[in-house]
Write a protein that holds these residues in place. Structure first.
Motif, PDB file in Angstrom:
ATOM      1  N   PRO A   1       0.840  -1.200   0.000  1.00  0.00           N
ATOM      2  CA  PRO A   1       0.000   0.000   0.000  1.00  0.00           C
ATOM      3  C   PRO A   1       0.869   1.241   0.000  1.00  0.00           C
ATOM      4  O   PRO A   1       1.815   1.358   0.762  1.00  0.00           O
TER       5      PRO A   1
ATOM      6  N   ASN B   1      -3.936   3.527  -1.606  1.00  0.00           N
ATOM      7  CA  ASN B   1      -4.256   2.875  -2.865  1.00  0.00           C
ATOM      8  C   ASN B   1      -4.226   3.823  -4.060  1.00  0.00           C
ATOM      9  O   ASN B   1      -4.312   3.391  -5.201  1.00  0.00           O
TER      10      ASN B   1
ATOM     11  N   TRP C   1      -5.447  -8.979   0.777  1.00  0.00           N
ATOM     12  CA  TRP C   1      -5.879  -7.602   0.543  1.00  0.00           C
ATOM     13  C   TRP C   1      -5.146  -6.980  -0.641  1.00  0.00           C
ATOM     14  O   TRP C   1      -5.741  -6.310  -1.490  1.00  0.00           O
TER      15      TRP C   1
ATOM     16  N   HIS D   1      -6.856  -5.492  -3.874  1.00  0.00           N
ATOM     17  CA  HIS D   1      -6.677  -4.086  -4.204  1.00  0.00           C
ATOM     18  C   HIS D   1      -6.065  -3.908  -5.597  1.00  0.00           C
ATOM     19  O   HIS D   1      -6.433  -3.005  -6.360  1.00  0.00           O
TER      20      HIS D   1
ATOM     21  N   GLU E   1      -7.839  -1.796  -8.687  1.00  0.00           N
ATOM     22  CA  GLU E   1      -7.207  -0.722  -9.457  1.00  0.00           C
ATOM     23  C   GLU E   1      -7.244  -1.011 -10.956  1.00  0.00           C
ATOM     24  O   GLU E   1      -7.441  -0.106 -11.785  1.00  0.00           O
TER      25      GLU E   1
ATOM     26  N   LYS F   1      -8.221   2.111   3.813  1.00  0.00           N
ATOM     27  CA  LYS F   1      -7.502   1.120   3.028  1.00  0.00           C
ATOM     28  C   LYS F   1      -8.431   0.083   2.402  1.00  0.00           C
ATOM     29  O   LYS F   1      -8.281  -0.268   1.228  1.00  0.00           O
ATOM     30  N   GLU F   2      -9.411  -0.398   3.187  1.00  0.00           N
ATOM     31  CA  GLU F   2     -10.198  -1.540   2.756  1.00  0.00           C
ATOM     32  C   GLU F   2     -11.534  -1.173   2.120  1.00  0.00           C
ATOM     33  O   GLU F   2     -12.031  -1.901   1.257  1.00  0.00           O
TER      34      GLU F   2
END
Length: 650
Positions: A11, A16, A229, A233, A237, A292-293
């Protein structure tokens, strides 16, 4: 199953967004695919982070990873961590039982670990001391065995905790792996979105559904948290880059994410004012988790600004927390000095051992108070905790060794004391059924007093010999009190008779014949005496009787001294009939003191007369002479009473 995972993914500062920004630029340049460029972009972004910032975010990420599989982490943070070091073993068991009964089993591990550590330390210290005592008393080390109810209770409660904990984690493991499979399936669906030939709006709706499913997928094993994660992620993206073909939907998402992240920044900034820095850090940790999540990227224009604001608030809270821990370290250093001073005081006591039993009892209490102070002094720096505990334990042990050596040297004396107490037991048992109350009661009281003066006896005989002695004494005095209770009933009956007698006496009228009336009054006094003793708390009736006598004597115009001596005879009879032999002796001392006082007053007044330069008709001289005569009359009366008192002894 994580064939799309790339360990280089990390990260970025925004969580992100920078990565997405770089990938979007790379798509526009059409140089390489997004998936190939992403790791390099992350590395470049990470290289720009300062070491301090990276430490802060790594700490938060690691903590969130730990909480990822801990369904009770919120409850864990809410349970106050008490000073278990200051608690004794009974209190530790009580606190452990409370936690196991009332709190979620997955939320109390840190508390239980501390409680067990403190209990084991204290119990081990007790066990070592009991073992040393056992050996000093002549026992063989291999025969030593010791346990207490509090240890048994602790084992039971701790066993219940382990059983509940094991069952919980057994069930949790199944749920965590099921959630992991679910999340991996979501990632697979997410990967397939860019290859589906359907309306972009339907694809976007499907993407949102996958995001909702991801948020509600539940905890997974900690070891998989970051990799899963990152993989998720990464493909989010890629999908946003895919959405670049439909900017309206992407811009709508950017706008929503910006609004939500600004709310998070506002919350983070408000946390900088919170007094409880640990609670503020936990709240910040949750905000990072949401950032973040749960939230995606924002547009490039706002990306760097909002991250810098969020990062600035994070740094402030982190610095306050670091300062808090520095202060805690200072407190622990102060506690260390206190504990070192306590250890020194124990050593000082040890180096000056007492020479007798009472002195040792005083030192034992002193060391026990110092032990209590040690446990109440608070935590010390972790690096010296074991060293400090060992020094404390050794200081206490040295004191106990000296104490044991002293009492071992008293063993012969204790055997002699035992022999003397056995003799008193035999005497008490020989008298316990005696009916000679007047003679036996003082003896029984004396042997009780003698018992108290005898020192310690060997511990293994102490309870036995004491129970035998107490049983014999209680047997005798229970009989004595039962007898007194019977006498109390008789005394109450006598009191009621005297009340009635007093009512009749109030109605008596003098005949006018002085000699006859005097004989009648003496008869009243004789009848009053004959009624007998009354309860001590009813003695005020005697004063009422004497007032009536005073009134009758006054009507008879009887000489004051003669009247007083008649009444005084009544008082002497009461003293003689009491169970307290000291009352007559006290009366004798009282009268002699009053005689001395009267003589002293007379001498003082006669001495004063010598300083008056006036004739006998002077009012002051006349008053002094009058007082002298009054004190002489009192002196004669007290002498007459003393004579009457002496006649009782003949």
């Amino acid at each position: 199953m994580l064939e799309e995972k790339n360990d280089n993914l990390h990260p970025d500062a925004d969580g992100n967004e920078n990565e997405s920004n770089k990938e979007a630029a790379q798509i526009e340049d059409q140089e390489e695919s997004t998936a190939e460029k992403a790791p390099e972009a992350v590395k470049k972004d990470a290289a720009q982070d300062s070491g301090e910032e990276e430490d802060v975010h790594n700490e938060i990420d690691e903590s969130n990873a730990e909480d990822a599989e801990d369904e009770g982490h919120k409850d864990r943070h809410e349970i106050p961590l008490l000073d278990y070091h200051a608690m004794n073993m009974d209190k530790l068991v009580s606190e452990l039982e409370k936690l196991v009964k009332k709190e979620k089993i997955q939320a109390i591990k840190a508390h239980v670990d501390q409680i067990k550590s403190e209990f084991d330390l204290k119990y081990q210290e007790l066990l070592e001391q009991k073992k040393e005592d056992f050996i000093n008393e002549g026992g063989n080390e291999i025969d030593f065995s010791y346990s207490t109810p509090v240890k048994k209770q602790f084992n039971e409660v701790y066993g219940e905790y382990k059983e509940k904990r094991n069952q919980y984690y057994k069930n949790l493991e199944h749920r965590l792996h099921a959630n992991l499979e679910n999340r991996l399936a979501i990632i697979e669906e997410l990967k397939g979105l860019i290859n589906v030939e359907e309306n972009i709006n339907d694809t976007y709706k499907h993407f949102k559904e996958l995001q909702d499913r991801w948020r509600n997928a539940g905890p997974i094993p900690r070891v998989n948290y970051n990799d899963v994660w990152r993989t998720y992620h990464h493909h989010v993206e890629i999908f946003y880059d895919f959405l670049d073909l439909n900017r309206d939907l992407r811009d709508l998402d950017f706008k929503h994410n910006l609004e939500e992240k600004e709310k998070i920044i506002a919350q983070a900034e408000s946390l900088t004012e919170m007094g409880d820095v640990n609670k503020a850090f936990r709240e910040l940790q949750l905000l990072h988790k949401i950032w973040k999540e749960d939230l995606g990227p924002v547009d490039r224009e706002h990306r760097e600004d909002i991250w810098n604001r969020f990062s600035a608030a994070t740094k402030v809270i982190h610095q306050k927390r670091q300062e808090y821990f520095k202060n805690q370290d200072a407190i622990h250093e102060d506690n260390l000095l206190v504990k070192q001073d306590i250890i020194k005081k124990i050593m000082d006591v040890t180096q000056h051992p007492a020479g007798n039993h009472s002195g040792w009892q005083k030192q034992i209490k002193e060391v026990e108070a110092l032990r209590e102070d040690f446990f109440n002094a608070g935590r010390v720096p972790y690096k010296v905790n074991e060293q400090t505990w060992s020094a404390f334990k050794e200081a206490v042990r040295k004191f106990n060794r000296n104490k044991n050596a002293f009492y071992k040297s008293l063993k012969k004396d204790q055997q002699h004391n035992l022999d003397k107490k056995i003799e008193l037991v035999k005497l008490a048992e020989s008298l316990k059924d005696s009916e000679d109350w007047e003679e036996t009661t003082p003896i029984m009281k004396k042997i009780q007093a003698d018992w108290k003066k005898i020192g310690h006896v060997p511990r293994k005989y102490s309870d036995k010999v004491w129970n035998e002695f107490k049983s014999a004494c209680n047997h005798y005095f229970d009989r004595l009190h039962a007898r007194k209770n019977e006498h109390f009933k008789e005394e109450m009956e006598a009191f009621e008779q005297k009340k009635a007698f007093l009512d009749d006496l109030k109605e008596y009228q003098l005949s006018g014949d002085k000699e006859k009336d005097l004989e009648q009054i003496k008869s009243f006094i004789s009848d009053w005496k004959a009624i007998g003793r009354i309860p001590h708390n009813k003695k005020s009736i005697e004063g009422k009787f004497n007032k009536i006598l005073d009134a009758l004597f006054k009507k008879l115009d009887l000489d004051k001294q003669k009247a007083e001596l008649i009444k005084y005879g009544n008082k002497l009879d009461q003293l003689a009939n009491s169970d307290n032999d000291s009352l007559i002796q006290n009366e004798r001392v009282f009268i002699r003191r009053r005689i001395d006082e009267a003589k002293s007053e007379i001498r003082q007044l006669e001495n004063n007369l010598q300083f008056f330069n006036a004739d006998d008709n002077n009012p002051i001289v006349m008053e002094v002479k009058k007082n002298i005569e009054k004190h002489k009359d009192d002196l004669n009366l007290w002498k007459a009473k003393l004579k009457k008192l002496k006649n009782m002894d003949q």
